[in-house]
Design a protein around this motif. Structure first.
Motif, PDB file in Angstrom:
ATOM      1  N   ALA A 134     103.233  -5.326  -2.995  1.00  0.00           N
ATOM      2  CA  ALA A 134     103.678  -5.830  -2.050  1.00  0.00           C
ATOM      3  C   ALA A 134     103.672  -7.341  -2.378  1.00  0.00           C
ATOM      4  CB  ALA A 134     103.045  -5.665  -0.708  1.00  0.00           C
ATOM      5  N   LEU A 135     102.392  -7.806  -2.995  1.00  0.00           N
ATOM      6  CA  LEU A 135     102.387  -9.364  -3.185  1.00  0.00           C
ATOM      7  C   LEU A 135     103.231  -9.669  -4.746  1.00  0.00           C
ATOM      8  CD1 LEU A 135      98.660  -9.655  -2.316  1.00  0.00           C
ATOM      9  CD2 LEU A 135     100.766 -10.601  -1.082  1.00  0.00           C
ATOM     10  N   GLY A 136     103.900  -8.767  -5.199  1.00  0.00           N
ATOM     11  CA  GLY A 136     104.602  -9.262  -6.266  1.00  0.00           C
ATOM     12  C   GLY A 136     104.311  -8.750  -7.562  1.00  0.00           C
ATOM     13  N   ALA A 137     103.402  -7.722  -7.765  1.00  0.00           N
ATOM     14  CA  ALA A 137     103.252  -6.915  -9.118  1.00  0.00           C
ATOM     15  C   ALA A 137     104.206  -5.960  -9.133  1.00  0.00           C
ATOM     16  CB  ALA A 137     101.806  -6.491  -9.178  1.00  0.00           C
ATOM     17  N   ASP A 138     104.536  -5.849 -10.335  1.00  0.00           N
ATOM     18  CA  ASP A 138     105.768  -4.728 -10.790  1.00  0.00           C
ATOM     19  C   ASP A 138     104.836  -3.571 -11.162  1.00  0.00           C
ATOM     20  OD1 ASP A 138     108.234  -5.909 -10.442  1.00  0.00           O
ATOM     21  OD2 ASP A 138     107.318  -7.312 -12.037  1.00  0.00           O
ATOM     22  N   ALA A 139     103.573  -3.763 -11.470  1.00  0.00           N
ATOM     23  CA  ALA A 139     102.645  -2.343 -12.003  1.00  0.00           C
ATOM     24  C   ALA A 139     101.026  -3.070 -11.918  1.00  0.00           C
ATOM     25  CB  ALA A 139     102.929  -1.824 -13.288  1.00  0.00           C
ATOM     26  N   VAL A 140     100.278  -1.959 -11.699  1.00  0.00           N
ATOM     27  CA  VAL A 140      98.960  -2.324 -11.562  1.00  0.00           C
ATOM     28  C   VAL A 140      98.026  -1.422 -12.816  1.00  0.00           C
ATOM     29  CG1 VAL A 140      96.763  -2.003 -10.295  1.00  0.00           C
ATOM     30  CG2 VAL A 140      98.729  -2.680  -9.431  1.00  0.00           C
ATOM     31  N   GLY A 141      97.069  -2.091 -13.411  1.00  0.00           N
ATOM     32  CA  GLY A 141      96.413  -1.596 -14.519  1.00  0.00           C
ATOM     33  C   GLY A 141      95.091  -1.022 -13.927  1.00  0.00           C
ATOM     34  N   ILE A 142      94.722   0.266 -14.210  1.00  0.00           N
ATOM     35  CA  ILE A 142      93.065   0.614 -13.919  1.00  0.00           C
ATOM     36  C   ILE A 142      92.465   0.945 -15.112  1.00  0.00           C
ATOM     37  CG2 ILE A 142      94.019   1.433 -11.654  1.00  0.00           C
ATOM     38  CD1 ILE A 142      93.959   4.213 -12.580  1.00  0.00           C
ATOM     39  N   GLY A 143      91.261   0.731 -14.828  1.00  0.00           N
ATOM     40  CA  GLY A 143      90.241   1.171 -15.934  1.00  0.00           C
ATOM     41  C   GLY A 143      89.129   1.764 -15.679  1.00  0.00           C
ATOM     42  N   THR A 144      88.041   0.991 -14.879  1.00  0.00           N
ATOM     43  CA  THR A 144      86.736   1.607 -14.565  1.00  0.00           C
ATOM     44  C   THR A 144      86.801   2.876 -13.686  1.00  0.00           C
ATOM     45  OG1 THR A 144      85.682  -0.731 -14.625  1.00  0.00           O
ATOM     46  CG2 THR A 144      84.732   0.971 -13.226  1.00  0.00           C
ATOM     47  N   ILE A 145      87.854   2.784 -12.815  1.00  0.00           N
ATOM     48  CA  ILE A 145      87.864   3.842 -11.769  1.00  0.00           C
ATOM     49  C   ILE A 145      88.300   5.012 -12.202  1.00  0.00           C
ATOM     50  CG2 ILE A 145      90.296   3.449 -11.034  1.00  0.00           C
ATOM     51  CD1 ILE A 145      86.813   4.218  -8.822  1.00  0.00           C
TER      52      ILE A 145
END
Length: 488
Positions: free
Chosen positions: A354-365
């Protein structure tokens, strides 16, 4: 004889109880008198106050430094508090805006590098961040990540480690990191990528050299890295094309990769710092298709704690500043913006979008999800990360099938919850999310993000993005596709 011993024991216990009962008041008075009349350095009060001024974790760090004289390495990112997404809340659609019926399908698929002949399209706005084989994770952990990538239909990032043919075959889409190291430079390897990510830094280790010892990696890692038995893997401080002592401009690196693999997107991965806008300008001038920003919450398996705790800016600030700069420079439609570092659950992912990212990367979780079915084999004697972190002599082998199932279940749960949340906001697509779907619970976060403050009535506040109007509403109050900050 038994009854005699039992009776004697009971008498002894009774006498001991009477003695303790009688001595407690006397001991209490003595301790309080001692505490209130003697210098603080002579009492246990000093220990209590020392623990207040020097937290136990800092005492642990100082002890490790004093013991080895070497840098202190801590995996899984910084524990220091940072401006996060918890101060933002979604705005539900109820009456003024109507929610979407549970029977309506919801679109979660996203695309990166949409201007390239072979853009990177995947099933939801998530991907598995770079966690290197050998330098961070075991081969089993990497294969489990790749298997879950294939089942969830999201990309897997190679990280800084050597290329694994097996994981490439299992992954749905493959992001290959090209960076400040000698391996993975073979054109045949580069051409197997669905996106090439030029790595100049990350949240926990922004742009510094990493030099392992020869004994830290096993023979297979050295073979894949094309290192001799006594050679150490080195990640250099700066980008280069031919020699590490001859740094190359980002534009030259982009041009070189375009010649080798012209159809796929070229991304840039960097840690977030307070010169973010200047860094973005360099990336834009170089012609990258995707910009990946890692906030200071980003983790790695071998970060010195000074870099992890005291460099960079949080993911939320970095995302808002980057998106704003791209709009100001009229380049928002030219590049895609990706954020990583500290994202844990579906609400975080959607807030970032919603704030502008086109995708999110996840690692630790994702690593904790990998360890789920075998966690009892590690704790309490070992930390859960022993199941996934690489060691030349592993202690607990990871079951690839169980690990992949845990991560696949986690990703499917995230998909389900994101779908429910999007309907609850009155939308049918993730692309409809925009800042007006958020409210801020903190005035300072409202100022930083431009999101409306929840402490004031909605009608008395200006829109989140000055000068831009909400998009038209479709029937039943559903906003049409295309948020305030995207053109799709």
């Amino acid at each position: 004889m038994f009854w005699v011993i039992l009776g004697a024991g009971l008498v002894v216990l009774a006498l001991a109880g009477i003695l303790v009962w009688w001595s407690i008041p006397w001991l209490s008075r003595r301790m309080i008198h001692h505490l209130l009349t003697r210098p603080m350095s002579d009492t246990w009060a000093e220990l209590y106050l020392s623990m207040r001024s020097t937290p136990p974790v800092d005492f642990l760090y100082s002890s490790l430094r004093a013991n080895t004289g070497d840098k202190v390495i801590r995996p899984l990112g910084s524990a220091r508090p940072a401006h996060g997404l918890d101060d933002l809340a979604f705005v539900p659609a109820q009456l003024a805006r109507r929610p979407v019926l549970e029977t309506e399908p919801v679109e979660l698929a996203v695309t990166l590098g949409r201007h390239r002949p072979r853009p990177l399209t995947f099933s939801m706005p998530l991907f598995l961040s770079g966690m290197a084989y050998g330098l961070a994770l075991t081969k089993e952990a990497r294969l489990a990540l790749a298997t879950a990538s294939g089942e969830a239909r999201i990309p897997l990032n190679s990280g800084q480690g050597p290329f694994l043919t097996e994981e490439r075959a299992l992954a749905y889409r493959y992001i290959l990191q090209f960076g400040r190291w000698d391996w993975n430079r073979d054109p045949d390897i580069l051409r197997q990528a669905d996106m090439i990510e030029i790595q100049v830094g990350q949240g926990a280790m922004p742009g510094n050299a990493v030099i392992a010892t020869p004994g830290e990696v096993g023979p297979e890692i050295k073979r894949l890295m094309r290192l001799g038995p006594d050679q150490a893997p080195i990640i250099h401080a700066d980008l280069y094309l031919t020699r590490p002592d001859e740094p190359a401009a980002l534009r030259d690196v982009v041009d070189y990769l375009r010649q080798i693999h012209p159809e796929v997107p070229i991304a840039l991965k960097m840690g977030a710092g307070n010169e973010l806008e200047r860094d973005l300008d360099v990336a834009l001038d170089a012609g990258v298709d995707v910009i990946v920003i890692d906030g200071t919450e980003g983790a790695t398996g071998n970060a010195p704690i000074t870099l992890s705790d005291h460099f960079g800016i949080p993911s939320l600030m970095a995302l808002v500043r980057a998106e704003r700069h791209l709009r100001i420079t009229h380049t928002r439609d030219d590049v895609d913006l990706v954020i990583s570092g500290g994202f844990r659950e579906p609400g975080d992912f959607l807030k970032a979008y919603a704030l502008g990212a086109d995708a999110v990367g996840i690692g630790t979780i994702a690593m904790f999800a990998l360890a789920h079915y075998q966690i009892t084999e590690a704790v309490p004697l070992y930390p859960p990360t022993d199941l996934v972190f690489y060691r030349a002599n592993p202690r607990i082998p990871l079951d690839v099938e169980k690990a992949a199932r845990g991560l696949s279940n986690f990703l499917e749960s995230c998909r389900t919850e994101m779908t429910i949340a999007i309907r609850t906001m009155g939308h049918t697509s993730v692309h409809q999310l925009n800042p007006q779907d958020l409210s801020s619970l903190d005035p300072e976060i409202a100022r930083i993000t431009g999101v409306r403050y929840a402490g004031h009535p909605w009608a008395h506040q200006s829109p989140a993005t000055p000068g831009q109007k909400p998009s038209e509403k479709a029937p039943h109050g559903i906003r049409k596709a295309g948020g305030l900050h995207r053109a799709r």
